[in-house]
Write a protein that holds these residues in place. Structure first.
Motif, mmCIF file in Angstrom:
data_model
loop_
_atom_site.group_PDB
_atom_site.id
_atom_site.type_symbol
_atom_site.label_atom_id
_atom_site.label_comp_id
_atom_site.label_asym_id
_atom_site.label_seq_id
_atom_site.Cartn_x
_atom_site.Cartn_y
_atom_site.Cartn_z
ATOM 1 N N SER A 21 0.802 -1.219 0.000
ATOM 2 C CA SER A 21 0.000 0.000 0.000
ATOM 3 C C SER A 21 0.837 1.272 0.000
ATOM 4 O O SER A 21 1.989 1.286 0.418
ATOM 5 N N ARG A 22 0.202 2.350 -0.448
ATOM 6 C CA ARG A 22 0.838 3.669 -0.379
ATOM 7 C C ARG A 22 1.064 4.084 1.071
ATOM 8 O O ARG A 22 1.996 4.822 1.367
ATOM 9 N N GLU A 23 0.202 3.624 1.955
ATOM 10 C CA GLU A 23 0.358 3.956 3.365
ATOM 11 C C GLU A 23 1.677 3.415 3.906
ATOM 12 O O GLU A 23 2.332 4.075 4.715
ATOM 13 N N HIS A 26 4.364 5.616 2.681
ATOM 14 C CA HIS A 26 4.337 6.848 3.461
ATOM 15 C C HIS A 26 4.983 6.628 4.834
ATOM 16 O O HIS A 26 5.791 7.448 5.294
ATOM 17 N N PHE A 27 4.635 5.528 5.491
ATOM 18 C CA PHE A 27 5.206 5.254 6.809
ATOM 19 C C PHE A 27 6.713 5.021 6.714
ATOM 20 O O PHE A 27 7.476 5.513 7.550
ATOM 21 N N ALA A 28 7.161 4.299 5.696
ATOM 22 C CA ALA A 28 8.604 4.077 5.507
ATOM 23 C C ALA A 28 9.317 5.415 5.332
ATOM 24 O O ALA A 28 10.404 5.626 5.882
ATOM 25 N N ASP A 29 8.698 6.334 4.605
ATOM 26 C CA ASP A 29 9.301 7.643 4.427
ATOM 27 C C ASP A 29 9.313 8.434 5.736
ATOM 28 O O ASP A 29 10.259 9.170 6.010
ATOM 29 N N ARG A 70 9.643 -2.894 2.748
ATOM 30 C CA ARG A 70 10.382 -1.635 2.705
ATOM 31 C C ARG A 70 11.531 -1.771 3.674
ATOM 32 O O ARG A 70 11.339 -2.176 4.812
ATOM 33 N N ILE A 71 12.707 -1.443 3.214
ATOM 34 C CA ILE A 71 13.883 -1.489 4.064
ATOM 35 C C ILE A 71 14.414 -0.063 4.151
ATOM 36 O O ILE A 71 14.684 0.569 3.137
#
Length: 104
Positions: A21-23, A26-29, A70-71
């Motif tokens: 998901s895009r969420e 966003h959280f990884a960023d 996501r790493i």
């Protein structure tokens, strides 16, 4: 944690977050930005701060399904020494402090 293959430039995975998901992007960023904010006053040069990135990697869930991870990592050659310190420098604990900030 998912089993992922990461190229040799990635020295310190910070967090692996599962999802497409895009969420999750966003959280990884958000984690990346908070890690940069934590590192900025502690890092002796911009090399470490500028090496903090987010990478997508294919992995497997606990049930064997393919997922996108996501790493968040710092590819600076000195990442491990910056985090844990050396004989001459105290640990900066950038990753540790970043992760603790999300637990509050």
């Amino acid at each position: 944690m998912a089993d992922v293959n990461v190229d040799k430039l990635v020295h310190m995975p910070v967090a692996i977050m599962v999802g497409k998901s895009r969420e999750m992007d966003h959280f990884a960023d958000q984690v990346r930005r908070r890690m940069i904010a934590t590192a900025t006053p502690r890092a002796s040069s911009g090399t470490y701060v500028n090496s903090i990135k987010v990478k997508r990697a294919r992995g497997l869930s606990g049930r064997g399904r393919q997922i996108t991870d996501r790493i968040i990592y710092a590819s600076d050659d000195a990442s491990v020494q910056i985090e844990w310190g050396t004989d001459g420098r105290p640990p900066q604990l950038i990753v540790t402090r970043t992760l603790q900030s999300f637990r509050r």
